[in-house]
Design a protein around this motif. Sequence first.
Motif, PDB file in Angstrom:
ATOM      1  N   ILE A   1      36.115   2.662 -44.637  1.00 50.90           N
ATOM      2  CA  ILE A   1      37.202   2.459 -43.693  1.00 50.90           C
ATOM      3  C   ILE A   1      38.409   3.223 -44.223  1.00 50.90           C
ATOM      4  N   GLU A   2      38.913   4.115 -43.398  1.00 54.03           N
ATOM      5  CA  GLU A   2      40.050   4.962 -43.786  1.00 54.03           C
ATOM      6  C   GLU A   2      39.800   5.622 -45.140  1.00 54.03           C
ATOM      7  N   SER A   3      38.614   6.201 -45.289  1.00 51.96           N
ATOM      8  CA  SER A   3      38.202   6.949 -46.487  1.00 51.96           C
ATOM      9  C   SER A   3      37.978   6.073 -47.717  1.00 51.96           C
ATOM     10  N   GLU A   4      38.063   4.750 -47.569  1.00 53.40           N
ATOM     11  CA  GLU A   4      37.778   3.845 -48.691  1.00 53.40           C
ATOM     12  C   GLU A   4      36.336   3.362 -48.598  1.00 53.40           C
ATOM     13  N   LEU A   5      35.560   3.570 -49.669  1.00 50.43           N
ATOM     14  CA  LEU A   5      34.178   3.096 -49.691  1.00 50.43           C
ATOM     15  C   LEU A   5      34.157   1.596 -49.930  1.00 50.43           C
ATOM     16  N   ILE A   6      33.543   0.858 -49.009  1.00 47.70           N
ATOM     17  CA  ILE A   6      33.514  -0.598 -49.145  1.00 47.70           C
ATOM     18  C   ILE A   6      32.089  -1.149 -49.163  1.00 47.70           C
ATOM     19  N   GLY A   7      31.094  -0.283 -49.014  1.00 45.11           N
ATOM     20  CA  GLY A   7      29.719  -0.766 -49.022  1.00 45.11           C
ATOM     21  C   GLY A   7      28.740   0.341 -49.340  1.00 45.11           C
ATOM     22  N   PHE A   8      27.590  -0.054 -49.870  1.00 47.58           N
ATOM     23  CA  PHE A   8      26.541   0.911 -50.204  1.00 47.58           C
ATOM     24  C   PHE A   8      25.189   0.249 -49.991  1.00 47.58           C
ATOM     25  N   ALA A   9      24.225   1.020 -49.509  1.00 45.89           N
ATOM     26  CA  ALA A   9      22.861   0.513 -49.343  1.00 45.89           C
ATOM     27  C   ALA A   9      21.872   1.625 -49.632  1.00 45.89           C
ATOM     28  N   MET A  10      20.750   1.244 -50.221  1.00 51.01           N
ATOM     29  CA  MET A  10      19.691   2.202 -50.534  1.00 51.01           C
ATOM     30  C   MET A  10      18.370   1.687 -49.968  1.00 51.01           C
TER      31      MET A  10
END
Length: 360
Positions: A99-108
């Motif tokens: 959101i607005e260039s901020e990484l807040i989640g990751f999934a593999m």
Amino acid sequence: MGLYSVLLNVTHKWLIMVINRKMASVEGVTIRFAEYEDEENILKIKVHDDDMKNKEFDDLEDALDDAFEEQEELEEEEEEEEGKGGEDDESTFMFVAEIESELIGFAMLSLADEDGEVGLISDIRVAETWRDKNVYQMMYQHIIDFAKRELEIKHIRTTVHKYPDETITEEICKTVYVAFDGNAKTLRDTLLSVPGIDDLPLSTVVPYQQRHMRQLLHSHAAVGQNILTNGVFFADMESYSLCKENLADLAEEELCMFVDKNKPIKSISFGHDFDSDRAAVCTIDINCKDAELIKCHIIKHMQRACKEVDGQIVFLILVTDHDFEDKIKAFCNGIEGLKEEEKYRESYTLSKILLKSDDE
């Protein structure tokens, strides 16, 4: 059925679909494929304590390096072969929420079998300030949509149950790791005189060798009945499909593997050692439905581990059939110098998200 009823029914289904979509989305949050430049920010996202039961989450940096290396190799192949065979060979897919260039989640998402019909959520994490805002559900929905649209996956295995409520799921099994603590030096002696050891078929349990892979795969149906739990086996606290690729990969890792000499094979186990702040730890994943063979595997792994370490050692022993839990506890508690440690006990539920029927 009249025209009005048909229109009402269609409208009702459309509204449900729209509502479900909204529930699995968060305003301002977008999801895209992860890029190499994201790695540093991905590693800053901590895993929720409840999700640490998936051991793969501990090894994210190595997993990211491997996945990005795979991507780079496939891109090079695609360039050399003008697009032939590149994307079809990809086995790991990584996504980030921002959101607005901020990484807040990751999934593999990883392919878990040779046919590409089974997927595995090998990592999913959300920044702490966003955990109760449907980001998990949004990422799951994105993965599900991607798998349906781009892959041949029939179901996705996961231990993190934070998908949208309407997701069709099925429980594979509940797993428990019972824990026992002791001094390695003391156990080296007491493991030679375990009560009832002379009555156990210890000599039938031997170190895994390359030839055992052929035996396991050649008698797949019979072996499956003996060692698989609803289609999966466990190694290093993770679930796997029984196939050549997975067995080969596990054999290359620093795992201690045992099988029995029965035909067809009735058991396979995996031991993995690592150090903690308090003690050495040995995980023992035994895939077997024979109580006496399970005891043999336990002794073999404990004897091996105690030769390699000094001081305190904690054993985490897998239980997938809860009818065996009391037997395993009674057996291990009968070993002099070994004490059950309830505080180290771990349990989780392995489920699968259903995408297609077996007939599709």
